[in-house]
Scaffold this motif. Structure first.
Motif, short mmCIF file in Angstrom:
data_model
loop_
_atom_site.label_atom_id
_atom_site.label_comp_id
_atom_site.label_asym_id
_atom_site.label_seq_id
_atom_site.Cartn_x
_atom_site.Cartn_y
_atom_site.Cartn_z
N ALA A 69 -41.27 -26.58 0.54
CA ALA A 69 -40.57 -27.35 1.34
C ALA A 69 -41.50 -27.92 2.43
CB ALA A 69 -39.25 -27.21 1.90
N GLU A 70 -41.95 -27.29 3.36
CA GLU A 70 -42.91 -27.55 4.23
C GLU A 70 -44.12 -28.32 3.86
OE1 GLU A 70 -43.64 -24.09 6.61
OE2 GLU A 70 -41.69 -23.92 7.37
N LEU A 71 -44.73 -27.61 2.76
CA LEU A 71 -45.87 -28.38 2.30
C LEU A 71 -45.66 -29.76 1.72
CD1 LEU A 71 -47.47 -25.42 0.27
CD2 LEU A 71 -48.38 -26.67 2.12
N THR A 72 -44.50 -30.00 1.10
CA THR A 72 -44.20 -31.45 0.62
C THR A 72 -43.93 -32.29 1.82
OG1 THR A 72 -43.12 -30.29 -1.09
CG2 THR A 72 -42.66 -32.48 -0.99
N SER A 73 -43.16 -32.07 2.93
CA SER A 73 -42.98 -32.68 3.95
C SER A 73 -44.16 -32.95 4.88
CB SER A 73 -41.82 -32.08 4.99
OG SER A 73 -42.25 -31.00 5.45
N ALA A 74 -45.07 -31.90 5.12
CA ALA A 74 -46.23 -32.25 5.73
C ALA A 74 -47.15 -33.07 4.82
CB ALA A 74 -46.90 -31.03 6.13
N ASN A 75 -47.25 -32.99 3.77
CA ASN A 75 -48.22 -33.78 3.14
C ASN A 75 -47.64 -35.16 2.35
OD1 ASN A 75 -50.72 -32.10 3.12
ND2 ASN A 75 -49.14 -30.62 2.48
N GLN A 76 -46.74 -35.65 2.40
CA GLN A 76 -46.17 -36.89 2.14
C GLN A 76 -47.44 -38.18 2.22
OE1 GLN A 76 -43.80 -37.90 -0.13
NE2 GLN A 76 -43.15 -35.61 -0.41
N HIS A 77 -47.92 -38.33 3.13
CA HIS A 77 -49.02 -39.00 3.34
C HIS A 77 -50.08 -39.16 2.22
CE1 HIS A 77 -51.01 -35.44 5.04
NE2 HIS A 77 -52.05 -36.51 4.74
N ARG A 78 -50.16 -38.25 1.49
CA ARG A 78 -51.01 -38.31 0.38
C ARG A 78 -50.54 -38.75 -1.01
NH1 ARG A 78 -55.19 -34.53 1.23
NH2 ARG A 78 -54.82 -32.89 2.96
N VAL A 79 -49.17 -39.21 -1.00
CA VAL A 79 -48.77 -39.66 -2.15
C VAL A 79 -48.89 -41.28 -2.04
CG1 VAL A 79 -46.59 -40.25 -3.18
CG2 VAL A 79 -46.92 -37.69 -2.18
N LYS A 80 -49.63 -41.46 -3.12
CA LYS A 80 -50.03 -43.08 -3.20
C LYS A 80 -48.99 -43.56 -4.47
CE LYS A 80 -53.42 -42.89 -0.33
NZ LYS A 80 -53.13 -42.75 0.82
N LYS A 81 -48.82 -44.92 -4.24
CA LYS A 81 -48.14 -45.38 -5.29
C LYS A 81 -49.33 -46.69 -5.97
CE LYS A 81 -43.42 -45.27 -3.75
NZ LYS A 81 -43.53 -43.96 -3.14
N LEU A 82 -49.12 -46.97 -7.23
CA LEU A 82 -49.97 -47.68 -7.84
C LEU A 82 -50.10 -49.09 -7.04
CD1 LEU A 82 -49.22 -47.18 -11.69
CD2 LEU A 82 -51.15 -46.54 -10.33
N GLY A 83 -51.21 -49.64 -7.00
CA GLY A 83 -51.34 -51.00 -6.14
C GLY A 83 -51.46 -50.77 -4.87
N GLU A 84 -51.06 -49.66 -4.27
CA GLU A 84 -51.09 -49.47 -2.84
C GLU A 84 -52.32 -49.44 -2.17
OE1 GLU A 84 -49.60 -46.00 0.21
OE2 GLU A 84 -48.43 -46.47 -1.35
N GLY A 85 -52.66 -50.15 -1.31
CA GLY A 85 -54.10 -50.32 -0.54
C GLY A 85 -54.95 -51.07 -1.31
N GLU A 86 -54.73 -51.63 -2.35
CA GLU A 86 -55.59 -52.42 -3.19
C GLU A 86 -55.71 -53.92 -2.74
OE1 GLU A 86 -55.07 -52.25 -7.21
OE2 GLU A 86 -55.08 -50.24 -7.22
N MET A 87 -56.74 -54.40 -2.67
CA MET A 87 -56.98 -55.89 -2.10
C MET A 87 -56.11 -56.83 -3.07
SD MET A 87 -58.65 -56.16 0.60
CE MET A 87 -59.12 -57.82 0.59
#
Length: 103
Positions: A69-87
């Motif tokens: 639970a701690e690892l999941t909450s601390a690393n949610q920023h690593r989860v990327k969705k398709l198309g996220e951050g693309e131009m």
């Protein structure tokens, strides 16, 4: 870039040793999973993301002294969705208005 089936180095949290084997703890939109370096940053699908390997992951991590639970909450920023951050493709407003006038 996010992939539906593969694992990338952005998803890896930390290396983990279990029963004398070296694994990489990674996270995606479905949660935590263990994978090997063979599947990271390749064009191959990672079977560890989509098989029964996730069953009992909380217990496996607890046996290794990790809190899921701690690892999941601390690393949610690593989860990327398709198309996220693309131009996104830029639209020329003059061409768009001419297309609209054609009907």
């Amino acid at each position: 870039m996010a992939s539906l089936f593969g694992s990338s180095s952005d998803m890896v949290i930390q290396p983990v040793a279990e029963n004398g084997c070296e694994y990489l703890l990674a996270i995606d939109e479905k949660g935590l999973y263990l994978t090997t370096s063979k599947y990271v940053d390749t064009n191959m699908a990672d079977p560890n993301r989509y098989t029964g390997a996730r069953v009992g992951m909380d217990k496996r991590l607890a046996a290794l002294g990790l809190n899921a639970a701690e690892l999941t909450s601390a690393n949610q920023h690593r989860v990327k969705k398709l198309g996220e951050g693309e131009m996104k493709k830029k639209v020329n407003p003059l061409k768009a208005s001419k297309r609209a006038m054609r009907g």
